[in-house]
Write a protein that holds these residues in place. Structure first.
Motif, PDB file in Angstrom:
ATOM      1  N   UNK A   4       0.835  -1.205   0.000  1.00  0.00           N
ATOM      2  CA  UNK A   4       0.000   0.000   0.000  1.00  0.00           C
ATOM      3  C   UNK A   4       0.872   1.259   0.000  1.00  0.00           C
ATOM      4  N   UNK A   5       1.920   1.251   0.825  1.00  0.00           N
ATOM      5  CA  UNK A   5       2.812   2.417   0.917  1.00  0.00           C
ATOM      6  C   UNK A   5       3.609   2.580  -0.377  1.00  0.00           C
ATOM      7  N   UNK A   6       4.102   1.471  -0.946  1.00  0.00           N
ATOM      8  CA  UNK A   6       4.803   1.556  -2.233  1.00  0.00           C
ATOM      9  C   UNK A   6       3.921   2.209  -3.284  1.00  0.00           C
ATOM     10  N   UNK A   7       2.681   1.774  -3.353  1.00  0.00           N
ATOM     11  CA  UNK A   7       1.760   2.307  -4.376  1.00  0.00           C
ATOM     12  C   UNK A   7       1.530   3.795  -4.176  1.00  0.00           C
ATOM     13  N   UNK A   8       1.383   4.214  -2.922  1.00  0.00           N
ATOM     14  CA  UNK A   8       1.187   5.649  -2.651  1.00  0.00           C
ATOM     15  C   UNK A   8       2.421   6.451  -3.070  1.00  0.00           C
ATOM     16  N   UNK A   9       3.597   5.924  -2.780  1.00  0.00           N
ATOM     17  CA  UNK A   9       4.832   6.599  -3.206  1.00  0.00           C
ATOM     18  C   UNK A   9       4.888   6.698  -4.723  1.00  0.00           C
ATOM     19  N   UNK A  10       4.618   5.605  -5.388  1.00  0.00           N
ATOM     20  CA  UNK A  10       4.662   5.574  -6.860  1.00  0.00           C
ATOM     21  C   UNK A  10       3.669   6.564  -7.448  1.00  0.00           C
ATOM     22  N   UNK A  52       8.841  -5.550  -3.761  1.00  0.00           N
ATOM     23  CA  UNK A  52       8.923  -4.160  -4.188  1.00  0.00           C
ATOM     24  C   UNK A  52       9.052  -4.057  -5.703  1.00  0.00           C
ATOM     25  N   UNK A  53       9.870  -4.907  -6.303  1.00  0.00           N
ATOM     26  CA  UNK A  53      10.052  -4.889  -7.755  1.00  0.00           C
ATOM     27  C   UNK A  53       8.715  -5.144  -8.460  1.00  0.00           C
ATOM     28  N   UNK A  54       7.961  -6.098  -7.963  1.00  0.00           N
ATOM     29  CA  UNK A  54       6.665  -6.421  -8.581  1.00  0.00           C
ATOM     30  C   UNK A  54       5.678  -5.269  -8.466  1.00  0.00           C
ATOM     31  N   UNK A  93       2.791  -1.083 -11.305  1.00  0.00           N
ATOM     32  CA  UNK A  93       2.424   0.328 -11.452  1.00  0.00           C
ATOM     33  C   UNK A  93       2.694   0.810 -12.869  1.00  0.00           C
ATOM     34  N   UNK A  94       3.824   0.387 -13.436  1.00  0.00           N
ATOM     35  CA  UNK A  94       4.093   0.577 -14.855  1.00  0.00           C
ATOM     36  C   UNK A  94       4.714   1.889 -15.287  1.00  0.00           C
TER      37      UNK A  94
END
Length: 412
Positions: A196-202, A294-296, A301-302
């Motif tokens: 969830x946090x990775x997606x928000x950062x991205x 994290x890589x996935x 996200x793309x």
């Protein structure tokens, strides 16, 4: 020689000074450590005094990273900013045979001669310096792992956005906002919601308006301190951005995985097994699973380019060098050159600090092998030492970039 020791009861009223190797990472990590009662302060001085103090306090044949770290600590202790009776120093150790494990003794000798009341603390995961090391509990270790993961992603996204931003300073604003937000997540278990946090950062970095005009991508590899530290490499990332390039910097987790993998590799090569090899083997599997996660997320996200899977680095190393070559940064430098060239980052700067013999062997010594395998690879080794001038270093990089522009005219 007797040295001052850091005891657990000292942490309530001692300031612990930390050399700033990775600005994004260390700012987050010291805030995580503050939640466990440690009051830490990053040393961010970049004055010539740091080098002069280093030259005064260690032998001039000592490697450049050791000289800078010792110099930065000594400058701070002499600055008058700190209560010497309530100040300690923190240095990391990897457990290998290189300076990262051994120059703590240089530092302790310098400090004992001039500031005998100041203890030097070791941060290590190899059981070194048990009498004066940071108390690493399981909750602290888990938080530090996630801290490294989030800081790695922040560094990666920042470097992929800043060279292309249309509104100057916007990438820094997003970075600063996350550096404020992340420590608060570590106050509870919210930091565990990594996807969830990775997606928000991205999403936040993807929202920055950016130019679509391609830029020359330049990989930065080499000895760990000089590769990351703005003090040691004379603001290399800033210089590359000013030259219209995108710096590509390997993650800190890669180095941590490298250290964990080497313990297991050595046990195979020398045919031994013990509790330590088992622990590092399990640690490697856990850390690698978190890297893959994290890589996935980045791939899903793309928008941005993810870091390299560490298993890809190991496979690349096996083509050119044995994984038994593990002194210093060892085989990982050769593998990074190969993987960067293979994935389109053909322009590579290898940061070479004075006195780092393993780095010269696996970097300069293997550069020709990599260039033979990847003829378009544009590799330059830049030397960093007390007498090297910034102008000379930048001129050599400009020459490399001139070659890059000739080879890729579309990027003019």
């Amino acid at each position: 020689m007797a040295y001052a020791k850091f005891t657990p009861d000292m942490k309530k009223d001692y300031t612990i000074l930390v050399p700033n190797m990775l600005p994004i990472h260390f700012h987050l990590i010291i805030k995580i450590l503050a939640q466990f009662g440690y009051h830490m302060e990053l040393l961010e001085s970049t004055s010539r005094t740091v080098v002069e103090e280093g030259l005064k306090n260690v032998h001039n044949d000592t490697c450049y990273p050791a000289l800078l770290v010792v110099g930065q600590f000594m400058e701070a202790l002499k600055s008058g900013k700190y209560d010497i009776d309530h100040t300690a120093l923190l240095i990391t150790q990897t457990g290998g045979g290189c300076r990262a494990s051994n120059y703590i003794h240089l530092l302790r000798k310098c400090v004992a001669q001039q500031f005998p009341q100041v203890p030097v603390i070791s941060l290590n995961f190899a059981g070194l310096e048990k009498d004066s090391s940071l108390e690493l509990t399981l909750p602290l270790c888990i938080k530090m792992v996630y801290g490294v993961l989030y800081a790695d992603l922040l560094m990666t996204l920042y470097n992929q956005c800043r060279p292309y931003e249309l509104n100057e300073g916007e990438s820094k604003q997003v970075l600063d906002a996350w550096q404020e937000k992340l420590p608060k997540l570590f106050e509870s278990n919210k930091y565990l919601s990594s996807e969830k946090i990775y997606t928000q950062m991205l999403d936040d970095f993807a929202a920055i308006p950016r130019s679509q005009k391609p830029k020359i991508r330049v990989g930065i590899i080499g000895e760990i301190y000089v590769k990351y530290s703005p003090l040691a490499n004379n603001q290399l990332e800033e210089f590359l951005i000013s030259e219209g390039c995108e710096p590509v910097v390997p993650t800190l987790l890669e180095f941590i995985l490298y250290c964990a993998a080497n313990t297991e590799t050595s046990s195979h090569l020398y045919d031994y097994r013990n509790v330590k090899t088992l622990a590092f083997g399990l640690g490697y599997k856990f850390l690698h699973s978190k890297q893959v996660q994290m890589i996935r997320c980045i791939e899903k996200h793309g928008v941005f380019t993810p870091p390299h899977d560490f298993e890809d680095l190991r496979a690349a190393a096996d083509k050119y060098i044995s994984q038994g070559v593990c002194m210093g940064e060892g085989w990982m430098i050769t593998a990074e050159m190969a993987v960067l060239a293979e994935t389109g980052t053909e322009n590579i700067i290898c940061t070479q600090p004075f006195g780092c013999l393993p780095n010269h062997i696996v970097a300069k010594g293997m550069a020709r092998t990599i260039k033979n395998a990847y003829p378009n690879a544009n590799i330059v080794a830049i030397d960093y030492d007390p007498g090297a001038t910034r102008v000379n270093q930048e001129n050599r990089i400009k020459l490399m970039l001139a070659n890059a522009r000739m080879a890729e005219p579309v990027m003019e």
